[in-house]
Write an enzyme that holds these catalytic residues in place. Sequence first.
Site, short mmCIF file in Angstrom:
data_model
loop_
_atom_site.label_atom_id
_atom_site.label_comp_id
_atom_site.label_asym_id
_atom_site.label_seq_id
_atom_site.Cartn_x
_atom_site.Cartn_y
_atom_site.Cartn_z
N GLY A 67 0.83 -1.20 0.00
CA GLY A 67 0.00 0.00 0.00
C GLY A 67 0.86 1.25 0.00
O GLY A 67 2.05 1.23 0.32
N CYS A 68 0.26 2.37 -0.34
CA CYS A 68 1.02 3.62 -0.50
C CYS A 68 1.48 4.16 0.86
O CYS A 68 2.66 4.40 1.07
CB CYS A 68 0.19 4.65 -1.26
SG CYS A 68 -1.48 4.90 -0.63
N PHE A 69 0.53 4.35 1.79
CA PHE A 69 0.93 4.76 3.14
C PHE A 69 1.92 3.76 3.72
O PHE A 69 2.92 4.12 4.35
CB PHE A 69 -0.29 4.83 4.07
CG PHE A 69 -1.02 6.13 4.07
CD1 PHE A 69 -0.34 7.34 4.11
CD2 PHE A 69 -2.41 6.17 4.07
CE1 PHE A 69 -1.03 8.55 4.14
CE2 PHE A 69 -3.11 7.37 4.11
CZ PHE A 69 -2.41 8.56 4.14
N ALA A 70 1.62 2.48 3.50
CA ALA A 70 2.46 1.42 4.07
C ALA A 70 3.89 1.53 3.57
O ALA A 70 4.85 1.32 4.33
CB ALA A 70 1.87 0.05 3.73
#
Lengths: 324, 324, 324, 324
Positions: free
Chosen positions: D134-137
Site C-alpha cells: 500500500g502507499c501509506f504502508a
Amino acid sequence: MIKAGIIGGSGYTGGELIRLLLGHPQAEIDFVFSTTRAGKSLSSAHPDLTGITDMLFSDKVNTEADLIFLCLGHGNSSEFLRSHDFAEHTKIIDLSNDFRLADDASFEGMQFVYGLPELKLDAIRESKFIANPGCFATAIQLALLPLAKQGLLNKDVHINAVTGSTGAGVRPSATTHFSWRNNNASWYKPFTHQHLGEISESLNSFDQQIGELFFLPMRGNFSRGILATAYTQFEGTLEEAGQLFSDFYEEAAFTQITEDPIYLKQVVNTNQCHLHLHKHGNTLLVTSAIDNLLKGASGQAVQNMNLMFGYPEKTGLELKASIF
Amino acid sequence: MIKAGIIGGSGYTGGELIRLLLGHPQAEIDFVFSTTRAGKSLSSAHPDLTGITDMLFSDKVNTEADLIFLCLGHGNSSEFLRSHDFAEHTKIIDLSNDFRLADDASFEGMQFVYGLPELKLDAIRESKFIANPGCFATAIQLALLPLAKQGLLNKDVHINAVTGSTGAGVRPSATTHFSWRNNNASWYKPFTHQHLGEISESLNSFDQQIGELFFLPMRGNFSRGILATAYTQFEGTLEEAGQLFSDFYEEAAFTQITEDPIYLKQVVNTNQCHLHLHKHGNTLLVTSAIDNLLKGASGQAVQNMNLMFGYPEKTGLELKASIF
Amino acid sequence: MIKAGIIGGSGYTGGELIRLLLGHPQAEIDFVFSTTRAGKSLSSAHPDLTGITDMLFSDKVNTEADLIFLCLGHGNSSEFLRSHDFAEHTKIIDLSNDFRLADDASFEGMQFVYGLPELKLDAIRESKFIANPGCFATAIQLALLPLAKQGLLNKDVHINAVTGSTGAGVRPSATTHFSWRNNNASWYKPFTHQHLGEISESLNSFDQQIGELFFLPMRGNFSRGILATAYTQFEGTLEEAGQLFSDFYEEAAFTQITEDPIYLKQVVNTNQCHLHLHKHGNTLLVTSAIDNLLKGASGQAVQNMNLMFGYPEKTGLELKASIF
Amino acid sequence: MIKAGIIGGSGYTGGELIRLLLGHPQAEIDFVFSTTRAGKSLSSAHPDLTGITDMLFSDKVNTEADLIFLCLGHGNSSEFLRSHDFAEHTKIIDLSNDFRLADDASFEGMQFVYGLPELKLDAIRESKFIANPGCFATAIQLALLPLAKQGLLNKDVHINAVTGSTGAGVRPSATTHFSWRNNNASWYKPFTHQHLGEISESLNSFDQQIGELFFLPMRGNFSRGILATAYTQFEGTLEEAGQLFSDFYEEAAFTQITEDPIYLKQVVNTNQCHLHLHKHGNTLLVTSAIDNLLKGASGQAVQNMNLMFGYPEKTGLELKASIF
C-alpha cells in the site's frame, strides 16, 4: 463608539482588522498608520474595500485614540511603544509576540494580559493592555485547556498542526512562493516552534502537572486556517471527555464542540474555534480548527476589544463563513 | 556524446534542463554555471536530484563545450556572450528573448535561428545558434501556423492564454505569492504581451495576410502549463480545418491533434503540444496546451539540440506525463 | 420581520442563503425544506453553523411564508410550484433558470421579473416573483450594460469568463473531481453557454443594436468566484467609458468601478461586483469579478428580497471579504 | 521482452502502469483489460497518450501473458483470479490489499510475496506472485525499517501522513469533490487505517520488540504524493541514526537519505522515496516522501517486475520529477 487606530495596516492582520472594524457597530477606525503607504487609499492595499471606504493610510499616529492595535512584526511593538507617548486612557492590543510571556508582560509601566478570552475572560475585561495570542497557540491551547485544568494532561501530548500561507506574512519568501507551495507539504521548526512558550505557560497556569508537548508544525498549501490535532492518553470515556470540554466552554462565545469530524474550511473567515473529540483505546484525539487570521489574530483582537470596552463579546464578529 | 554546459542552472528552466540532460542517452552535462551557488551540489537547488547526481554548481565556464544553454534572465544573454569567447565548434541555445526577433538575430557574428521545430526544422538542423521561443509564443504559434500558411488567418484572431506561476520565474514577487495567487485569477499586459512580436513574425513568414491579434494573457493558479485558445472566422468545414492541421503537423514529433477537448494537465511534464479544433457557426476555435517549462522552454531546447546534433528529435524527450 | 422558507437547502446556494438569512436583521428562516435531509440539523450539511443555529431540515413546506427561495436544480422549480399552493401574499425568488427568459416569465398566473437590480430596480421593488439571474450572466451583463444602453455595443464582443467549481453544484462529477480539477484549466460549451439567452435579452432591452457575443466559458481550479473579461471596439476615450460606467452604476449598491486591475479574490465572499476598464488602441476591455454564489446567486437573491420588502438594499449584505 | 497485461486500466494506478510500460525498454503491453471501456482507445481515458499509442482497451484477457498486473479495487483481485486460468509461466503482481498479509498470502496454490524491495529483495526475485504494498504502508515502512531491524523501535511511534486525492481513486466522492477538498485539511480513520496491518507485519519480521504505532492519516489538498512523519525516542546520536539508515538502504535503488528537510514535491512523478532524519533531544523524527501512485503503487509494481524478470531494478523507472 470606540475610536481605534491601527499601526501597520498594509499586512494581512492589519487588513483583517480594517475589515472587521468597518463592520463593527461600536467602533470606528480613527486612523491606519503605514510608513510605506501613507497618503494612499486603504483600497490600494486591500482592493475589496473599493467603494466601502475612502479612508487613506496615514503617517500620523493619534496618541489620544481610545484603542491602538499594533500589527507590527515581532520585536517591533516594544520599539514603537517606546517612541510614542499615548494618552492615559488609550488602550493597547498588541498582535505580536512581544508581550505574551510572563517575563515580557511588564513593559514601561504597562502590564499586558494574555488575551485568550477562554482562559482570561475577567482579566481581559479589566485590562488596558492585551498581548494577543499566537495563531498556533490559540488553536492548540483551546484543544488542551479543559484537560490541563483537570490535571488530565499529565502524559505526553502529540500535536500536529498545519497552517495556511498567510501565517507567514505578506512579504514573499521561498516557502510562500506559489510555485513551491502549491501542491506541496512540509514541516518546519520541529518540536521547537516559538508558540510552545505561551502554550506551556497557559497549560501550567492551573498548577497541574503537564506532560511533554511534542509539536510538529506543518506548512499547508492553502491560504488561511489552522487544523491542529493533539492526542494523549486518557483513562475516562469519550463522554466524560466531552463533558469536560462542554463545561469548560459553556460560556465561550466562539468555541464550539462538534459531533462530526472537523474539516478546516468550516471555520474559515469566521472567529470560531471548532473542537472535536475522538477516542481510540485510551488515546483521546482532540482536533481544533480556527482561521489563523481571525480567531488566530485579528478576530480575537476584536473579541478582546469588545471585552475591554464592555460590549457583548460577539459584537461585529458574527461572520459568514467562506466554507467552499 | 554531446558535452553541454548550462549557464544559470538554479532557476526553473535550468533545473528542467539538468533533469532532461541527466536522462538523455546522447548528452552529458559538462558543467552547470551559477554565480550564487558555485560549489554547492545541484541537489541543493533541485532536491529531486538527491542520489541521482553528485555534480556541483561551478563558477567556471568551459568555453570548449559542444553546446551551451543560456538560462539567463531576459537581456542578460547578450552580455554573457560578449564577455565569453567560445570555441569555434561550440553551439549555443539561448532561452531568453534576446535574439528571437529578426532585428536581434544577428549578434557579434552569430546568426540566431528561431528555434521552433514545427516552423524551422531544416534551418535548426543547420544552425549553430538557436533563439529558443517563448512559452506563450510556442503555444499560440502552434495553434495558428497551419492557418497562417494557407492565408486563412486574415481575419481578427482572439487569443486567451493562461499560464502557470513558474512562467514568472523563481524570484518571489507579489503575484507569485501563494497567499495572493492561490484560488485567484487575473490578467496582465492586455493586448501588449512581448511575445506578440515573435508570434507576428512567424505568422507573417508565409507572406500571407494576417489579421489583428488580440491576446489577453492570464495568470493561472497552477504551477506549470499553458492553455491557449484562439478563434477566428473560418469559412471551411471542421474537417477541412482538421486536414490542414494534420497535414501541417504530419512530421511533427511532439504536436498532436486531439479529438476530445483538451484540458491543461494532459501535457504537463511532457514536451507535447496538444491541439484541438472546434467549430461553431463560422468561428473556428483552436485550443493549444503545452508545459511552459518543457515545450515552452527547456524541452524545446533539448529538441533543438537533438536536431542540431543529428539525433532523432524525440531522443531523451519521451517523458511520462504528470497528469494528476 | 420577513419569514422566509428555503426549498433545497443542502446545496451550495441553499447553504449560502441560510448563512445570509441568519445574519440578516430583518429576516428569519421559517423553514429549510430538504427531502433527503429532513430531521437532520442544518449543521450536518453546513458544519460552519455549529453553535450558530440548532434548526433542522424540514420535510414540510409552509405555504403561508412571506417569501420562498427556490434553490432547486434547473427545471425543477416549475414542477415544485405546480405542486404547491402558496398563499396570496407569499413572494417567490427562484434561483434556477426556469423563468429568466421573457418566454418563460409567465407561469401559472405568476409573472416573474428578471432580478438584476442594476437593470430592473423598480420592477423588482414592485414584483412578487423574481427569476434570479445566472452567475455568468450577472458578471457579464454588469460588464456590458452601460455600453449597451448607449448603443456602443454594436460591434462584436469577445467574452472569456472563468468560474469556480461551486458553479457546478454539490453533486460530484468527473470535472469537479479534485484529482482532475486541481491545477487544471479547460473550457466548456464554447460560444453556446445557456446564459447567453438572458444576457442577450438584457442587452437588447435598450432597443439598441447589439453586436455578436462570443463567449468562451472556462473551468477554473478554484472553488468560488467568476472573473469575466469582455472587449469590443470603442471609439471614445477611456475617460468617456469610465464616465458611462460611473453614471450607469451611480446608484448601484454593490457594483464598483476600480482604478486598479482586478483580481478575482477581491470580491470573494461578498456581494460586490468589481468592474475595471482598460483601453488599448480602440479596444475597450471590461473586466468583471463576482462571487458566483453571492452576487451570482444567493447574495443577489437577498438583495432582491431587500428590494421587494422595502428594506435598504445592503441590509444583511455588508460582508467581510475572504480575500486571501 | 516481457509481455504484460493490465487488468483494470482506466483508473489511476492502471494509467500510471500504462505510461511506465510504454516507456520501458524490456516490456510491452500485451493488453489492457477494461469491462467499461473495451473497444475505446487508451487515450480516451488517458489523453496524455494521444499520439503515443493507438492501443485500445480490450475485453479479452490473454491468459498466456508473461505477467499480469491487477489494478482492481480492493477485494476484487481474488475473485478475478478465481475466474481466470492463467498459464503456468504467467506471473502476477496484484496492486490491491487482497494478499498482503501473511494470512492472505496463500491463495489457490499461489504464494504471494510482499513486494517491498527494500525488505524482500531476494524473495521478490524468486517469486511468481507479488502483493504490491500500500502507499501509506510503503512510505511509513521505509521510514521505520532500519530502526525496527536494530530493535530500536521499541518505544511508541507517532506517525502522521498526508496523502493526495489520487489515493482515493477515480470514482468521485464527497471528500474528493474539488469544492470540498480545495484549501481543506482533515483526517480520517485515526489510529485504525488498514495499512497498519502490513506495516506491523514488516516491522515485526525482524523478531525485535516494536512499540505501539499511533498513525493519523490526513487528506491533503493536492493530487499526488505522501509526506509521512514518524518520531520515537532514540538514545543514540543523529549520526548514529544516519549510519543505520545509510547501511540499511545502501543497495536500495530508489530510497535516498537527504541532508536537507524534505518537501513533498521533490519526489512527485518519480519512483523515489526520500528520507530525512532530524533529532531534537531524544526524539528522532524521520520524514518520508513518495509519490503515492509510483513508489506507492505502479512504480513499485514495475520495480518488482524488473526484479522478477532479472532486469536491473531501475529499468524504465528513471523518471523526470515534476517538482513544481
